[in-house]
Scaffold this motif. Sequence first.
Motif, PDB file in Angstrom:
ATOM      1  N   UNK A   1     -27.400 -51.263 101.647  1.00  0.00           N
ATOM      2  CA  UNK A   1     -27.234 -52.692 101.881  1.00  0.00           C
ATOM      3  C   UNK A   1     -25.752 -53.051 101.923  1.00  0.00           C
ATOM      4  N   UNK A   2     -25.002 -52.570 100.935  1.00  0.00           N
ATOM      5  CA  UNK A   2     -23.580 -52.880 100.845  1.00  0.00           C
ATOM      6  C   UNK A   2     -22.812 -52.351 102.050  1.00  0.00           C
ATOM      7  N   UNK A   3     -23.252 -51.233 102.603  1.00  0.00           N
ATOM      8  CA  UNK A   3     -22.561 -50.630 103.744  1.00  0.00           C
ATOM      9  C   UNK A   3     -22.625 -51.511 104.991  1.00  0.00           C
ATOM     10  N   UNK A   4     -23.566 -52.450 105.017  1.00  0.00           N
ATOM     11  CA  UNK A   4     -23.705 -53.366 106.153  1.00  0.00           C
ATOM     12  C   UNK A   4     -22.840 -54.616 105.992  1.00  0.00           C
ATOM     13  N   UNK A   5     -22.146 -54.738 104.857  1.00  0.00           N
ATOM     14  CA  UNK A   5     -21.402 -55.947 104.533  1.00  0.00           C
ATOM     15  C   UNK A   5     -19.900 -55.721 104.634  1.00  0.00           C
ATOM     16  N   UNK A   6     -19.147 -56.781 104.926  1.00  0.00           N
ATOM     17  CA  UNK A   6     -17.691 -56.666 104.908  1.00  0.00           C
ATOM     18  C   UNK A   6     -17.172 -56.616 103.475  1.00  0.00           C
ATOM     19  N   UNK A   7     -15.946 -56.169 103.306  1.00  0.00           N
ATOM     20  CA  UNK A   7     -15.327 -56.152 101.979  1.00  0.00           C
ATOM     21  C   UNK A   7     -15.293 -57.562 101.409  1.00  0.00           C
ATOM     22  N   UNK A   8     -15.593 -57.678 100.116  1.00  0.00           N
ATOM     23  CA  UNK A   8     -15.562 -58.968  99.455  1.00  0.00           C
ATOM     24  C   UNK A   8     -16.638 -59.929  99.906  1.00  0.00           C
ATOM     25  N   UNK A   9     -17.722 -59.400 100.455  1.00  0.00           N
ATOM     26  CA  UNK A   9     -18.788 -60.224 101.029  1.00  0.00           C
ATOM     27  C   UNK A   9     -19.424 -61.144  99.990  1.00  0.00           C
TER      28      UNK A   9
ATOM     29  N   UNK B   1     -19.348 -55.619  90.489  1.00  0.00           N
ATOM     30  CA  UNK B   1     -18.461 -54.505  90.188  1.00  0.00           C
ATOM     31  C   UNK B   1     -17.881 -53.836  91.413  1.00  0.00           C
ATOM     32  N   UNK B   2     -18.536 -54.037  92.551  1.00  0.00           N
ATOM     33  CA  UNK B   2     -18.057 -53.482  93.813  1.00  0.00           C
ATOM     34  C   UNK B   2     -17.137 -54.458  94.551  1.00  0.00           C
ATOM     35  N   UNK B   3     -16.836 -55.574  93.921  1.00  0.00           N
ATOM     36  CA  UNK B   3     -15.924 -56.525  94.521  1.00  0.00           C
ATOM     37  C   UNK B   3     -16.566 -57.576  95.399  1.00  0.00           C
ATOM     38  N   UNK B   4     -17.886 -57.660  95.389  1.00  0.00           N
ATOM     39  CA  UNK B   4     -18.572 -58.690  96.163  1.00  0.00           C
ATOM     40  C   UNK B   4     -18.673 -59.977  95.347  1.00  0.00           C
ATOM     41  N   UNK B   5     -18.810 -61.101  96.041  1.00  0.00           N
ATOM     42  CA  UNK B   5     -18.967 -62.408  95.406  1.00  0.00           C
ATOM     43  C   UNK B   5     -20.460 -62.730  95.367  1.00  0.00           C
ATOM     44  N   UNK B   6     -21.025 -62.737  94.178  1.00  0.00           N
ATOM     45  CA  UNK B   6     -22.476 -62.866  94.028  1.00  0.00           C
ATOM     46  C   UNK B   6     -22.845 -64.245  93.506  1.00  0.00           C
TER      47      UNK B   6
END
Length: 212
Positions: free
Chosen positions: A43-51, A70-75
């Motif tokens: 799932x994360x691989x389909x998203x841009x950095x900081x998604x 923890x992966x730098x996404x905004x949740x």
Amino acid sequence: MANDKLDLKLLATRTRDIYERNAVRFDAERSKRLNEKPWLDRFAALLPAGAAILDAGCGAGDPIAAYFTGKGFRVTGIDQARAMIALARARYPDGEWLLADMRDLELDRRFDGIIGWNSFFHLTQDEQRTTLARMAAHLKPGGALMLTVGPDSGEVAGHVGVDDVYHSSLSPRQYQDILEKFQLRIVDFVKEDPDCALQTVLLAQKHAANDQ
């Protein structure tokens, strides 16, 4: 698999109450080993950095929202159970945790990804159809959607603590047809993945703006 002694239609109306009552126990018993990590990474691989990710039915925020943060996404986490949101806010006070029902999803923004892990399948079949429309509307072009569903169309009872809890699913073809109407294509659909605690996982992606 359905239990004839249970009124599934009635049970479907009690999901919030069941999680309110069992919030602490559910959080304590919920595995944090991240057996779902390979799917989260896909799932994360389909998203841009900081998604920006919407975690629909976030529970107490652990482990799904915590992993993506923890992966730098905004949740942004939403849950209809006040007790669950309270646990998430206490555990991760810097997070965005909203008391909201995905069936009534109406936020003033769109997301790069939406996930409904072990939550979307608590909706009735009709609710799933309308909620998919709301989720699609909240996805940016190119955005990803990942849900745990059932292997085929039907209704069953699961368990949360000592309580029965409602589950339902549409068929893979029904999901495909609905998602196509909202410009999403299914990237993968795996029934009862043996490497993910027999979860059935649907991963889809919205067409990019130049493809619409």
